[in-house]
Design a protein around this motif. Sequence first.
Motif, PDB file in Angstrom:
ATOM      1  N   UNK A  54     133.383  70.725   2.904  1.00 53.98           N
ATOM      2  CA  UNK A  54     133.430  70.872   4.359  1.00 53.98           C
ATOM      3  C   UNK A  54     133.629  69.516   5.028  1.00 53.98           C
ATOM      4  N   UNK A 153     135.871  84.183   8.508  1.00 54.16           N
ATOM      5  CA  UNK A 153     136.581  82.909   8.340  1.00 54.16           C
ATOM      6  C   UNK A 153     137.889  83.128   7.577  1.00 54.16           C
ATOM      7  N   UNK A 164     141.604  74.765  10.991  1.00 54.11           N
ATOM      8  CA  UNK A 164     140.386  74.639  10.181  1.00 54.11           C
ATOM      9  C   UNK A 164     139.232  74.000  10.946  1.00 54.11           C
ATOM     10  N   UNK A 167     137.506  76.667  12.888  1.00 52.78           N
ATOM     11  CA  UNK A 167     136.707  77.519  12.000  1.00 52.78           C
ATOM     12  C   UNK A 167     135.410  76.812  11.609  1.00 52.78           C
ATOM     13  N   UNK A 168     135.520  75.547  11.232  1.00 50.72           N
ATOM     14  CA  UNK A 168     134.342  74.797  10.797  1.00 50.72           C
ATOM     15  C   UNK A 168     133.319  74.672  11.927  1.00 50.72           C
ATOM     16  N   UNK A 171     131.629  78.133  12.606  1.00 50.89           N
ATOM     17  CA  UNK A 171     130.706  78.522  11.535  1.00 50.89           C
ATOM     18  C   UNK A 171     129.461  77.634  11.539  1.00 50.89           C
ATOM     19  N   UNK A 172     129.628  76.349  11.884  1.00 54.28           N
ATOM     20  CA  UNK A 172     128.463  75.468  11.987  1.00 54.28           C
ATOM     21  C   UNK A 172     127.523  75.980  13.073  1.00 54.28           C
TER      22      UNK A 172
END
Lengths: 191, 187
Positions: A54, A153, A164, A167-168, A171-172
């Motif tokens: 990540x 995701x 990306x 998305x990161x 999700x975090x």
Amino acid sequence: MTEKKDKYLKLFFTTFRVSAFTFGGGFVIIPLLKRKFVDELHWINEEEMLDLTAIAQSSPGAVAVNASVIIGYHVAGLLGALISAIATVLPPLVIISVISVFYKAFRDNVIVSMAMKGMLAGVAAVIFDVVINMASALIKQKRILPLLVMAAAFTASYFFKVNVIVIILVCALIGVMDSVIRERKMKGEER
Amino acid sequence: MIYLKLFLSFLQIGLFSIGGGYAAMPLIKEQVVDINPWLTSMQFADIMAIAEMTPGPIAINCATFVGIRVGGILGAIVATFGCILPSCFIVITLAHFYYKYRDLKSVKGVLSGLRPAVIAMIASAGLGIFLLAVFGEKTVSAGSLHVDIRALLIFASGLFVLRKFKINPIYVMLSAGVCGMILYSVF
């Protein structure tokens, strides 16, 4: 001293070999690094590998270089990071230097393109294998949210080509909210 | 000072290409075709094709190729060094903080959200490569279903030996290359 030297040498040659086989874009190196450093050498564990991926993915630059540098740093500090960086760029540096002399012949060579087609299928198999391993570890946790996050995701990345970084970040955020909510629940049950 | 120019150009590429490989392509083109007269558009297309056929990140491949044309081996080294310098610095800093703070609750929360996402993104990249190998395209529409049986065969047997015998993936890729040469020249 020799033990340390052994470690540096092993780090260099493992990373060098992995880098020499990283066809088809950055993410391909992750399964290969995982096989080597998690499954064979046990220098890092599976959770760390995902976390490091990540970090590598959300930093600028080539994912392959980033991932190896972080692993090198973790295994042997700054010198380890330097060793990994050199070991990762050396194979493409040498290969492209050689090919640049006769690149037109290489590009149009039928045998080369046949081997590359075969390797592409092989790369796909390697990635599938690692994804199956990682996903089944996640399924064994028996929690619904991570599975939902994974499905969402995947949909965002594959079907909608969402960046990306987005998305990161999302999700975090989900991860933080989830841990806060679970903590509140636990406190509530204590009362 | 051509070496300094190479270094600074690829430093910018390394610093601003977020999201890996293909995201970096327009940035590289701007630096090596538009701003500096190092490659023609045709040569740039060639190096992209070669970058896909050879191992290593596209940006590094490009740095080597451009560097060697403009300033020989030293040019290639300087360009590659410039390309990886910013990201090395950034990831080491991030990794340092990761190992320092990963036991904090909020950081744990962030990481627990990221892990499934990382698996999903690897899966997404893997599916793209699979479709490219078997159908010749990264996204498949119903109208263009041309299945490459040879690639499918290589993929299936590769996955089988990996699952069953846990052999080294590098050997799988090497044998896949050899099988490709044999299958595509015979059939």
